[in-house]
Design a protein around this motif. Sequence first.
Motif, PDB file in Angstrom:
ATOM      1  N   THR A 165       0.736  -1.646   0.123  1.00 39.62           N
ATOM      2  CA  THR A 165       0.256   0.628  -0.332  1.00 39.62           C
ATOM      3  C   THR A 165       1.012   1.237  -0.048  1.00 39.62           C
ATOM      4  OG1 THR A 165       0.234  -0.537   2.568  1.00 39.62           O
ATOM      5  CG2 THR A 165      -2.273  -1.494   1.088  1.00 39.62           C
ATOM      6  N   VAL A 166       1.207   1.797   1.000  1.00 37.66           N
ATOM      7  CA  VAL A 166       1.729   3.330   1.259  1.00 37.66           C
ATOM      8  C   VAL A 166       3.422   2.966   0.735  1.00 37.66           C
ATOM      9  CG1 VAL A 166       2.034   5.123   2.840  1.00 37.66           C
ATOM     10  CG2 VAL A 166       0.442   3.693   2.866  1.00 37.66           C
ATOM     11  N   ALA A 167       3.557   1.984   0.686  1.00 44.49           N
ATOM     12  CA  ALA A 167       5.307   1.799   1.021  1.00 44.49           C
ATOM     13  C   ALA A 167       5.020   2.656  -1.022  1.00 44.49           C
ATOM     14  CB  ALA A 167       5.888   0.686   1.114  1.00 44.49           C
ATOM     15  N   MET A 168       4.619   1.741  -1.558  1.00 46.74           N
ATOM     16  CA  MET A 168       4.973   1.855  -3.288  1.00 46.74           C
ATOM     17  C   MET A 168       4.073   3.096  -3.484  1.00 46.74           C
ATOM     18  SD  MET A 168       5.720  -0.647  -4.429  1.00 46.74           S
ATOM     19  CE  MET A 168       6.929  -1.607  -2.904  1.00 46.74           C
ATOM     20  N   SER A 169       2.768   3.611  -2.891  1.00 50.81           N
ATOM     21  CA  SER A 169       2.460   4.506  -3.217  1.00 50.81           C
ATOM     22  C   SER A 169       2.871   5.943  -3.124  1.00 50.81           C
ATOM     23  CB  SER A 169       1.358   5.176  -2.993  1.00 50.81           C
ATOM     24  OG  SER A 169      -0.218   4.088  -2.389  1.00 50.81           O
ATOM     25  N   PHE A 170       4.086   5.741  -1.633  1.00 48.89           N
ATOM     26  CA  PHE A 170       4.889   7.198  -1.629  1.00 48.89           C
ATOM     27  C   PHE A 170       6.896   7.020  -2.952  1.00 48.89           C
ATOM     28  CE2 PHE A 170       8.525   8.627   0.038  1.00 48.89           C
ATOM     29  CZ  PHE A 170       8.424  10.480   1.390  1.00 48.89           C
ATOM     30  N   ASP A 198       5.361   8.573   8.615  1.00 53.45           N
ATOM     31  CA  ASP A 198       4.281   7.553   9.697  1.00 53.45           C
ATOM     32  C   ASP A 198       3.447   6.871   8.862  1.00 53.45           C
ATOM     33  OD1 ASP A 198       5.618   9.855  11.263  1.00 53.45           O
ATOM     34  OD2 ASP A 198       3.425  11.230  11.625  1.00 53.45           O
ATOM     35  N   SER A 199       2.947   6.845   7.674  1.00 53.05           N
ATOM     36  CA  SER A 199       2.366   5.827   7.139  1.00 53.05           C
ATOM     37  C   SER A 199       2.731   4.713   6.905  1.00 53.05           C
ATOM     38  CB  SER A 199       1.595   6.467   6.251  1.00 53.05           C
ATOM     39  OG  SER A 199       0.932   7.413   5.837  1.00 53.05           O
ATOM     40  N   LEU A 200       4.307   4.774   6.317  1.00 53.78           N
ATOM     41  CA  LEU A 200       5.209   3.746   6.454  1.00 53.78           C
ATOM     42  C   LEU A 200       5.866   3.014   7.393  1.00 53.78           C
ATOM     43  CD1 LEU A 200       7.539   5.974   3.948  1.00 53.78           C
ATOM     44  CD2 LEU A 200       5.747   3.860   3.512  1.00 53.78           C
ATOM     45  N   GLN A 201       6.048   3.770   8.617  1.00 55.29           N
ATOM     46  CA  GLN A 201       6.690   3.243   9.883  1.00 55.29           C
ATOM     47  C   GLN A 201       5.502   2.325  10.087  1.00 55.29           C
ATOM     48  OE1 GLN A 201       7.534   6.341  12.285  1.00 55.29           O
ATOM     49  NE2 GLN A 201       9.609   6.548  11.139  1.00 55.29           N
ATOM     50  N   GLN A 202       3.553   2.634  10.139  1.00 54.27           N
ATOM     51  CA  GLN A 202       2.553   2.114  10.340  1.00 54.27           C
ATOM     52  C   GLN A 202       2.549   0.624   9.619  1.00 54.27           C
ATOM     53  OE1 GLN A 202      -0.259   4.050  10.697  1.00 54.27           O
ATOM     54  NE2 GLN A 202       0.165   5.643  11.899  1.00 54.27           N
ATOM     55  N   GLU A 203       2.560   1.128   8.465  1.00 49.74           N
ATOM     56  CA  GLU A 203       2.964  -0.303   7.539  1.00 49.74           C
ATOM     57  C   GLU A 203       4.170  -1.193   7.244  1.00 49.74           C
ATOM     58  OE1 GLU A 203       1.954  -2.536   3.906  1.00 49.74           O
ATOM     59  OE2 GLU A 203       0.576  -0.805   5.296  1.00 49.74           O
ATOM     60  N   GLN A 204       5.332  -0.553   7.630  1.00 49.00           N
ATOM     61  CA  GLN A 204       6.885  -1.605   8.494  1.00 49.00           C
ATOM     62  C   GLN A 204       5.361  -2.642   9.209  1.00 49.00           C
ATOM     63  OE1 GLN A 204      10.131   0.325   9.265  1.00 49.00           O
ATOM     64  NE2 GLN A 204      11.298  -1.577   8.255  1.00 49.00           N
ATOM     65  N   ASP A 205       4.970  -1.270  10.612  1.00 49.23           N
ATOM     66  CA  ASP A 205       4.535  -2.624  11.746  1.00 49.23           C
ATOM     67  C   ASP A 205       4.049  -3.708  11.705  1.00 49.23           C
ATOM     68  OD1 ASP A 205       6.542  -1.145  13.317  1.00 49.23           O
ATOM     69  OD2 ASP A 205       4.665   0.149  14.067  1.00 49.23           O
ATOM     70  N   ARG A 206       3.155  -3.298  10.173  1.00 54.09           N
ATOM     71  CA  ARG A 206       1.466  -4.513   9.960  1.00 54.09           C
ATOM     72  C   ARG A 206       2.797  -5.020   8.700  1.00 54.09           C
ATOM     73  NH1 ARG A 206      -1.218   0.418   9.297  1.00 54.09           N
ATOM     74  NH2 ARG A 206      -0.705   0.195   6.553  1.00 54.09           N
ATOM     75  N   ILE A 207       3.229  -4.845   8.736  1.00 55.82           N
ATOM     76  CA  ILE A 207       4.286  -6.143   7.489  1.00 55.82           C
ATOM     77  C   ILE A 207       5.254  -6.999   8.161  1.00 55.82           C
ATOM     78  CG2 ILE A 207       6.627  -6.166   5.921  1.00 55.82           C
ATOM     79  CD1 ILE A 207       5.317  -3.846   4.405  1.00 55.82           C
ATOM     80  N   ASN A 208       5.339  -6.192   9.622  1.00 56.26           N
ATOM     81  CA  ASN A 208       6.768  -7.244  10.425  1.00 56.26           C
ATOM     82  C   ASN A 208       5.350  -8.235  10.797  1.00 56.26           C
ATOM     83  OD1 ASN A 208       8.817  -6.080   9.480  1.00 56.26           O
ATOM     84  ND2 ASN A 208       8.869  -4.693  11.245  1.00 56.26           N
ATOM     85  N   LEU A 250       6.938 -12.293  -0.763  1.00 60.61           N
ATOM     86  CA  LEU A 250       6.284 -10.536  -0.750  1.00 60.61           C
ATOM     87  C   LEU A 250       6.417 -10.133  -0.282  1.00 60.61           C
ATOM     88  CD1 LEU A 250       3.120 -11.830  -3.095  1.00 60.61           C
ATOM     89  CD2 LEU A 250       5.130 -10.873  -3.904  1.00 60.61           C
ATOM     90  N   ILE A 251       6.083 -10.628   1.192  1.00 60.40           N
ATOM     91  CA  ILE A 251       6.317 -10.397   2.689  1.00 60.40           C
ATOM     92  C   ILE A 251       7.864  -9.318   2.990  1.00 60.40           C
ATOM     93  CG2 ILE A 251       5.945 -10.338   4.938  1.00 60.40           C
ATOM     94  CD1 ILE A 251       4.247 -11.221   5.043  1.00 60.40           C
ATOM     95  N   ALA A 252       8.591 -10.120   2.185  1.00 60.16           N
ATOM     96  CA  ALA A 252      10.304  -9.492   2.198  1.00 60.16           C
ATOM     97  C   ALA A 252      10.501  -8.675   1.462  1.00 60.16           C
ATOM     98  CB  ALA A 252      11.041 -10.861   1.805  1.00 60.16           C
ATOM     99  N   ALA A 253      10.138  -8.662  -0.016  1.00 61.15           N
ATOM    100  CA  ALA A 253       9.835  -7.598  -0.735  1.00 61.15           C
ATOM    101  C   ALA A 253       9.009  -6.393  -0.632  1.00 61.15           C
ATOM    102  CB  ALA A 253       9.617  -8.228  -2.249  1.00 61.15           C
ATOM    103  N   GLN A 254       8.492  -6.460   0.158  1.00 62.77           N
ATOM    104  CA  GLN A 254       7.167  -5.604   0.714  1.00 62.77           C
ATOM    105  C   GLN A 254       8.012  -4.777   1.974  1.00 62.77           C
ATOM    106  OE1 GLN A 254       3.582  -5.923   1.335  1.00 62.77           O
ATOM    107  NE2 GLN A 254       3.373  -8.010  -0.101  1.00 62.77           N
ATOM    108  N   ALA A 255       8.619  -5.636   3.021  1.00 63.00           N
ATOM    109  CA  ALA A 255       9.735  -5.285   3.717  1.00 63.00           C
ATOM    110  C   ALA A 255      10.563  -4.297   3.233  1.00 63.00           C
ATOM    111  CB  ALA A 255       9.946  -5.943   4.757  1.00 63.00           C
ATOM    112  N   ALA A 256      11.477  -5.035   2.250  1.00 65.66           N
ATOM    113  CA  ALA A 256      12.347  -4.204   2.149  1.00 65.66           C
ATOM    114  C   ALA A 256      11.937  -2.541   1.253  1.00 65.66           C
ATOM    115  CB  ALA A 256      13.455  -4.915   0.693  1.00 65.66           C
ATOM    116  N   SER A 257      10.899  -2.554   0.372  1.00 67.45           N
ATOM    117  CA  SER A 257      10.799  -1.618   0.007  1.00 67.45           C
ATOM    118  C   SER A 257      10.132  -0.469   0.665  1.00 67.45           C
ATOM    119  CB  SER A 257       8.932  -1.884  -1.420  1.00 67.45           C
ATOM    120  OG  SER A 257       9.874  -2.666  -2.271  1.00 67.45           O
ATOM    121  N   VAL A 258       9.155  -0.860   1.414  1.00 68.03           N
ATOM    122  CA  VAL A 258       9.335   0.064   2.689  1.00 68.03           C
ATOM    123  C   VAL A 258      10.944   0.541   2.859  1.00 68.03           C
ATOM    124  CG1 VAL A 258       8.101   0.294   4.585  1.00 68.03           C
ATOM    125  CG2 VAL A 258       6.496  -1.594   3.342  1.00 68.03           C
ATOM    126  N   GLU A 259      11.156  -0.265   3.827  1.00 66.40           N
ATOM    127  CA  GLU A 259      12.993   0.266   4.165  1.00 66.40           C
ATOM    128  C   GLU A 259      13.454   1.320   3.245  1.00 66.40           C
ATOM    129  OE1 GLU A 259      15.059  -2.886   4.675  1.00 66.40           O
ATOM    130  OE2 GLU A 259      14.055  -3.961   6.886  1.00 66.40           O
TER     131      GLU A 259
END
Length: 547
Positions: free
Chosen positions: A5-10, A36-46, A301-310
């Motif tokens: 969601t937010v990670a890619m959008s940003f 802030d949204s990215l950090q929340q998304e990171q928490d959800r991904i974790n 996919l979750i790992a890829a999302q986490a890397a994208s969020v980071e």
Amino acid sequence: MRKVTVAMSFLILFTTFLTAQSVSGETIGNVQQELDSLQQEQDRINQDANNAKEKKQQTEQELSENQSKQLENQSELDQINAELKETQAQLEEKQQEVSETNDKIADTEADIKQTEEEIEAVKAEIKRLNEEIERLKEEIIELEEKIAAREELLKQRLRSMQQNGGNTTYLEVLMGAQDFGDFINRATAVNKIMDSDKKIMEEQEADKKQLEENKIAVEENKQAIEDNKKALEDKQASLKESKAELEEEKVTLVSQEKELEEIEDTLNGQMKSKEEILAQLEVEEEELHEAKLSQEEEEQLIAAQAASVEQAIAEAESEKERLEQLAKEEEERKERERQEAERKAAEEKAAQAKADEERQAQSQAQPETKTATPKKSSSSRAPSTSSSGGSSSGGSTETAEPDTPSAPSSNSSGFIRPTSGPVTSHFNPGRAHPIYGDVRPHNGTDFGSRSSADSIIKASAGGVVSYAGWMSGYGNTVMITHHINGQTYSTLYGHLNSVQVSSGQSVSQGQQIGIMGSTGDSTGVHLHFEIHPGGYKNPVDPLQYIK
């Protein structure tokens, strides 16, 4: 799999931030909100990663239990195999008995057929002998009549010869000739008479002999008929016994076939039981393996999302620092401009005051030019007014919004067709799978290929590649995250022959991302295309967006 969601959008929005001409506190605040949204998304991904790990561990435990269950059921399978082997031996033995009975029935039927043919031959022979006897009887009657007639003629000849002196008569006939020619004629006639008498005697003897032979043949034929009748009776009795034996063999065959069917039913039941056990365990194991693979893909996919969020967080922080620096520089520039404006205003005010003093001095020194001087002054101020107007126009030009580059041709949804190929299969949640046959949702639209141009696969909209690689079922797959009109979307491009982008890469609408293929669970070369509003696992009909 957790939706991106937010990670890619940003990441998609960075281009807009980089091209801005001015920085405000509101812009920096937006970046902070994105952080802030990215950090929340990171928490959800974790959290999703932890859940996926737990699910994978549970699946591995169930898979281990399934394998243990297979080992426990091995003894039952061994027993079934032993029973199958024994039943198979009984089946082969019974099949041999049935085969032997069928051979015996065939031999008996052949014997019956041969006996019937022999009976018919004997009947034909009896008929022929009876006909021969009748013919011989007729010949006997005819011969007896001929013999009786000749005997009567011979008796008359003998009486005549006895009365006339026998051979003297022939001599008197010869001696009574008038001349030599008459003698020859008479001699010839006498010879003919003698030959006739001789022939009659010979025929009489032959007929008597034939008569005896015919009588003997009749008796022999009668005896042959009696013998044939006896043989016929024997063969008929044998035929009756063979038919009775055949009926018994057929009854035996029916019984054997029934036993064979029962054995086959038993064998089929045992085999079905074995197949059910094996099928159940295999299906369960296959499902667990598929679940494990799906969970592994989810972890990827979750790992890829986490890397994208980071990556997005790092870039957001960098962007925040850059924007803060730009804001600071903007404030400093504005302060310099304010000071410069104040300086210029003071200089202009001093110059204006000086000009007013000079005009007053000139007015006192030359009264006769008083009327002309203001016109000249007014004329001298005109350029200042024009300059001011030009400055205003220039300010207007500086504050105008910059031109933005035009996007690729698309409809109001923001998506375009990913290929020029024709639609070959539509979105259908209740479609029967073309390979496995069971009902599996078809969560996208399939496109075929008519030419090499159709095989080029393009990004349906601009975005960031969230996944590029092999995905079970889909084969070579690309997933892209988009942010369009404030809404997040994920698109999926499956069964590709080759992939030309990588995870984390930004792509523009219409950019080539791969080549159409037939990898994964596919029955032919085609593109499987999906659109997911709000992120992956929310499939909708793509044609609603690209028509």
